[in-house]
Design an enzyme around this catalytic site. Structure first.
Site, short mmCIF file in Angstrom:
data_model
loop_
_atom_site.label_atom_id
_atom_site.label_comp_id
_atom_site.label_asym_id
_atom_site.label_seq_id
_atom_site.Cartn_x
_atom_site.Cartn_y
_atom_site.Cartn_z
N LYS A 76 0.84 -1.21 0.00
CA LYS A 76 0.00 0.00 0.00
C LYS A 76 0.87 1.25 0.00
O LYS A 76 0.63 2.19 -0.78
CB LYS A 76 -0.90 0.00 1.23
CG LYS A 76 -1.69 1.30 1.42
CD LYS A 76 -2.50 1.30 2.70
CE LYS A 76 -1.70 1.74 3.90
NZ LYS A 76 -1.65 3.22 4.05
N ASN A 77 1.87 1.30 0.87
CA ASN A 77 2.67 2.51 1.04
C ASN A 77 3.61 2.76 -0.14
O ASN A 77 4.24 3.83 -0.20
CB ASN A 77 3.47 2.44 2.34
CG ASN A 77 2.58 2.55 3.56
OD1 ASN A 77 1.45 3.02 3.47
ND2 ASN A 77 3.07 2.09 4.70
N CYS A 133 -4.94 13.30 12.67
CA CYS A 133 -4.93 11.85 12.45
C CYS A 133 -5.01 11.15 13.80
O CYS A 133 -4.49 11.64 14.79
CB CYS A 133 -3.65 11.44 11.72
SG CYS A 133 -3.51 9.69 11.43
N ARG A 190 0.85 14.60 11.76
CA ARG A 190 1.85 14.40 10.72
C ARG A 190 1.86 15.64 9.84
O ARG A 190 1.23 15.68 8.78
CB ARG A 190 1.53 13.13 9.92
CG ARG A 190 1.76 11.87 10.73
CD ARG A 190 1.53 10.61 9.93
NE ARG A 190 0.13 10.24 9.93
CZ ARG A 190 -0.34 9.11 9.39
NH1 ARG A 190 0.49 8.25 8.85
NH2 ARG A 190 -1.63 8.83 9.42
N ASP A 224 4.82 0.86 12.06
CA ASP A 224 3.66 0.12 11.54
C ASP A 224 3.64 -1.34 11.98
O ASP A 224 2.67 -2.06 11.71
CB ASP A 224 3.62 0.18 10.00
CG ASP A 224 3.02 1.49 9.51
OD1 ASP A 224 2.57 2.29 10.34
OD2 ASP A 224 3.00 1.71 8.28
N ARG A 245 -8.37 -0.59 4.83
CA ARG A 245 -7.54 0.44 4.20
C ARG A 245 -6.19 -0.12 3.79
O ARG A 245 -5.59 0.38 2.82
CB ARG A 245 -7.31 1.61 5.17
CG ARG A 245 -8.53 2.49 5.41
CD ARG A 245 -8.14 3.67 6.28
NE ARG A 245 -6.93 4.29 5.76
CZ ARG A 245 -5.90 4.66 6.51
NH1 ARG A 245 -5.90 4.46 7.83
NH2 ARG A 245 -4.84 5.22 5.96
#
Length: 415
Positions: A22-23, A116, A121, A304, A396
């Protein structure tokens, strides 16, 4: 609202394939704005964040056709340079359209992403770098409004390591006049993957994956193709799940070279880990040993992966100390783990986790993407039934997580 129902106590066994990252996929999708020719991206995971990015690109005028894991992108005829609040507010990575729009079209209007759940961030480093490249930037009614006839190469030193900041500046610099040097750059593998994708478009980038990235601007980029790297966080999550449950799994399409910190902690926990070209095998034949974790920018231990290792520590022998240095509010899953019987004490940015022999199933609520994964792992080892609510967070960033876990023998269903 969807939930996951888990019957715990069943070791994971079997083999699954790791999805695309995803990133890595999100910034590369945004990079398609830099080219006026078709660009094809393969190994794109089927995720809510990817769908949101495609919706934003469509709003700007990008044509996108998806077939399985492959997306064909065409940004020849854009109709807007504005990323509206209603899309940006749902996904902070939307700020990554700022650099490409400004570099190619000389203007951009992108909504501020706001707060967030896991912490602030800020995008000040993005703005500072673009201003150094000659952009005129103002904040108007909640939007970043940027203009520049043509960006010019600059020497940029960021005040902090920022992944999306490095990516935004790197993309903007590809079409700038002259040479841009980004110091204190993020070293994450996803930055390297973006540089490779930009290289496939004709960009000239040196040093990606180091603290000093040099971009030699070109007049235009061209179409091409790229395959998204494997998701190191998804891979680490499934390895933690296998370790916590005393399982034995093999991950295909994995990239172990991007996961040294995670694999080392798993070995410290007592797992047998064998990594080769494109695969990782893990076997846990004992109760895990507690491990200490301190999050840090790559190549340090990824923030993460913090919640997933906390879940492993919950049922480990001994006491593990987890220190979160990246985000100030990333222990919200602790209260939910305590509902399952975990013994955790918070002291500032440190969590002290005393392993218990067993957890007990309960209803819990996810608070963010990686917290969701930690709760699923805890549910897999808890006695009885665990129901994880608010799994839209999970969707997500994890492609068909419950299907993959079921393939490994987990008793898990979406309700």
């Amino acid at each position: 609202m969807d939930k996951l129902k888990i019957e715990g106590g069943h070791p994971l066994r079997g083999e699954i394939a790791v999805s695309g990252a995803k990133n890595a996929a999100l910034p590369i999708l945004c990079a398609s704005l830099l080219v006026a020719e078709p660009f094809e991206l393969d190994n794109v995971p089927l995720l809510h964040d990817v769908a949101t990015t495609l919706k934003l690109l469509h709003r700007l005028g990008v044509k996108a056709e998806r077939e399985d894991a492959c997306i064909a992108l065409d940004a020849r005829a854009l109709v807007s340079v504005e990323a509206p609040y209603e899309l940006v507010k749902t996904m902070r990575a939307s700020i990554l359209v700022l650099g490409p729009l400004l570099a190619r079209f000389g203007e951009a209007r992108v909504s501020l992403p706001g707060g967030c759940a896991i912490g602030q961030r800020p995008i000040d480093q993005h703005i500072k770098g673009l201003q150094a490249m000659g952009a005129h930037i103002e904040i108007e009614h909640g939007y970043v409004v940027a203009r520049a006839a043509r960006l010019k190469g600059a020497h940029i030193v960021t005040d902090m390591v920022t992944v999306t900041g490095t990516e935004n500046l790197m993309m903007a610099a590809t079409l700038a006049e002259g040479e841009t040097v980004i110091e204190n750059a993020a070293c994450e593998p996803e930055v390297v993957d973006l540089a490779a994708a930009l290289g496939a478009m004709g960009a000239r980038i040196e040093g990606a994956g180091t603290e000093r990235v040099v971009v030699h601007g070109v007049a235009r980029l061209h179409g091409g193709s790229h395959r998204v790297m494997a998701d190191r966080i998804e891979a680490g999550t499934f390895l933690c799940a296998a370790a916590a449950t005393g399982g034995e799994i093999v991950l295909g399409r994995a990239e172990p070279a991007t996961m040294h910190a995670t694999l080392e902690r798993l070995r410290e926990a007592g797992a047998e880990v064998r990594a080769g070209d494109g695969h990782i095998a893990l076997s846990m034949r004992r109760r895990p040993r507690a491990v200490n974790v301190r999050t840090a920018p790559y190549p340090g231990f990824a923030t993460d992966m913090q919640a997933q290792f906390m879940a492993v520590n919950c049922v480990a022998e001994g006491t593990g100390v987890i220190t979160e240095t990246i985000f100030e509010n990333r222990f919200m899953h602790v209260l939910e783990l305590q509902r399952l019987g975990a013994d955790i004490t918070i002291e500032g940015n440190t969590a002290i986790v005393r392993g218990v022999p067993r957890l007990s199933g309960a209803a819990v609520m996810a608070t963010d993407l990686r917290a969701s994964a930690g709760l699923v792992i805890a549910g897999l080892v808890a006695e009885g039934e665990t129901v994880v609510d608010r799994i839209y967070h999970l969707d997500r960033g994890y492609e068909r997580m419950e299907a993959k876990l079921a393939q490994l023998g987990a008793r898990i269903t979406r309700i």
